[in-house]
Design an enzyme around this catalytic site. Sequence first.
Site, mmCIF file in Angstrom:
data_model
loop_
_atom_site.group_PDB
_atom_site.id
_atom_site.type_symbol
_atom_site.label_atom_id
_atom_site.label_comp_id
_atom_site.label_asym_id
_atom_site.label_seq_id
_atom_site.Cartn_x
_atom_site.Cartn_y
_atom_site.Cartn_z
ATOM 1 N N TRP A 257 0.819 -1.214 0.000
ATOM 2 C CA TRP A 257 0.000 0.000 0.000
ATOM 3 C C TRP A 257 0.852 1.263 0.000
ATOM 4 O O TRP A 257 0.495 2.261 -0.627
ATOM 5 C CB TRP A 257 -1.001 -0.005 1.149
ATOM 6 C CG TRP A 257 -2.137 -0.940 0.828
ATOM 7 C CD1 TRP A 257 -2.424 -2.124 1.445
ATOM 8 C CD2 TRP A 257 -3.103 -0.800 -0.225
ATOM 9 N NE1 TRP A 257 -3.509 -2.717 0.844
ATOM 10 C CE2 TRP A 257 -3.948 -1.937 -0.181
ATOM 11 C CE3 TRP A 257 -3.342 0.163 -1.201
ATOM 12 C CZ2 TRP A 257 -5.007 -2.129 -1.073
ATOM 13 C CZ3 TRP A 257 -4.392 -0.019 -2.102
ATOM 14 C CH2 TRP A 257 -5.219 -1.157 -2.024
ATOM 15 N N LYS B 24 -12.558 -1.697 6.154
ATOM 16 C CA LYS B 24 -11.775 -2.696 6.875
ATOM 17 C C LYS B 24 -12.271 -2.783 8.314
ATOM 18 O O LYS B 24 -12.489 -3.853 8.844
ATOM 19 C CB LYS B 24 -10.282 -2.350 6.865
ATOM 20 C CG LYS B 24 -9.666 -1.959 5.510
ATOM 21 C CD LYS B 24 -9.647 -3.057 4.505
ATOM 22 C CE LYS B 24 -9.192 -2.743 3.097
ATOM 23 N NZ LYS B 24 -8.108 -1.844 2.843
ATOM 24 N N ASP C 165 -1.695 6.483 6.659
ATOM 25 C CA ASP C 165 -2.755 5.660 6.071
ATOM 26 C C ASP C 165 -3.167 4.621 7.118
ATOM 27 O O ASP C 165 -2.440 3.670 7.380
ATOM 28 C CB ASP C 165 -2.216 4.984 4.803
ATOM 29 C CG ASP C 165 -3.253 4.072 4.144
ATOM 30 O OD1 ASP C 165 -4.346 3.897 4.697
ATOM 31 O OD2 ASP C 165 -2.945 3.543 3.050
#
Length: 359
Positions: A101, A195, A171
């Site tokens: 990511w 999530k 993040d």
Amino acid sequence: MRVYNFSAGPAMLPESVLERAQAEMLDWQGTGMSVMEHSHRGKWFVECAAQAEAKLREIMSIPDNYKCLFLQGGAYGMFSALPLNLSAPGQKIDLLATGDWSKKAIKEAKKYAEVNVVADTSEGGFTDVPKQGSFEVDKDAAYLHYCTNETIRGLEFNYIPESGDVPLVADLSSTILSRPFDVEKHGVIFAGAQKNMGPSGIVVVIIRDDLLEKARPETPSVWDFTQQAAADSMLNTPPTFSWYLLGLTLDWVRENGGLEGMAKRNKAKADALYSYIDGSGYYSNPVAPEVRSWMNVPFLQKNPDLDKQFVAEAAAAGLMNLAGHRSVGGMRASIYNAMPLEGVNALVDFMKDFAQKNG
Ligand SMILES: *Cc1c(COP(=O)(O)O)cnc(C)c1O
């Protein structure tokens, strides 16, 4: 019958959240319509949105000098929105590369700015984070970006990177609300909801006031943090149903002890799974123990030819979505807030059985 869903995202939601949404589906708050059918500018939805923000502020102890934005385009979209909002043309952006990511964030940021990768742990196969103090942040950089929890490889920072006066951007997509987190050390925090915080379709951005008013003129208005802050994230039609479900999920977090409660719950689950893996003699996890994720637990078995069989037999036993990410193989159990300890125990029992039969 409900199964245990180990998906990395969209992920399992608390059952009570789904039940409440179901009960309110046709007639929300006595209005004779569902929340989805309400105008986002009507008093009912405006109140619902404001309450979700208030709950998030309370749960995460977000100081008053931060704005909370509820946007679209996912965390991935923010990989573009961040350079556009925070960096001047020609200004560098610093990034820590710790997994898939952060690599994607680097690729996007490069479209808008010169990116300086100040630390990169790819050589070790992304099984560790750089040590605090082992990297140098450019004091003129627009910000330092890092990914607190790398969802695919299952590693999580066990410290907050030191960036001096350079704003720190995090993040939090796969770890938000999983344990206490020091918002104040950050300039911007962002996280897709699917999530750990609700359904997909909404991304939360928490930004310190002094970082507003810096967007480049070509920034799309819907991703312009300053414009969206002024419009209470309703410059255009927001994803109302996702926002509402996010609010219900926050109620559940609050009812279950807030972030301290989540941390206790998540540590117990992670400890149970990692300690079994490490002692099994059949399964393994390659991540350095001190940075193992509480949320995403990748694991390998001795005979990788049996991975498909493992995933299929687990699914037949009601343990769903255990295949590892396509880029790394093996298995991965995502055990976000909503996964109960019973689900992890059921997985461990299954793993024991499988190892005994096939080991
Ligand atoms: C899932 C994820 C993203 C991407 O989120 P989208 O909502 O799909 O854009 C970004 N960062 C991390 C750490 C993630 O886990």
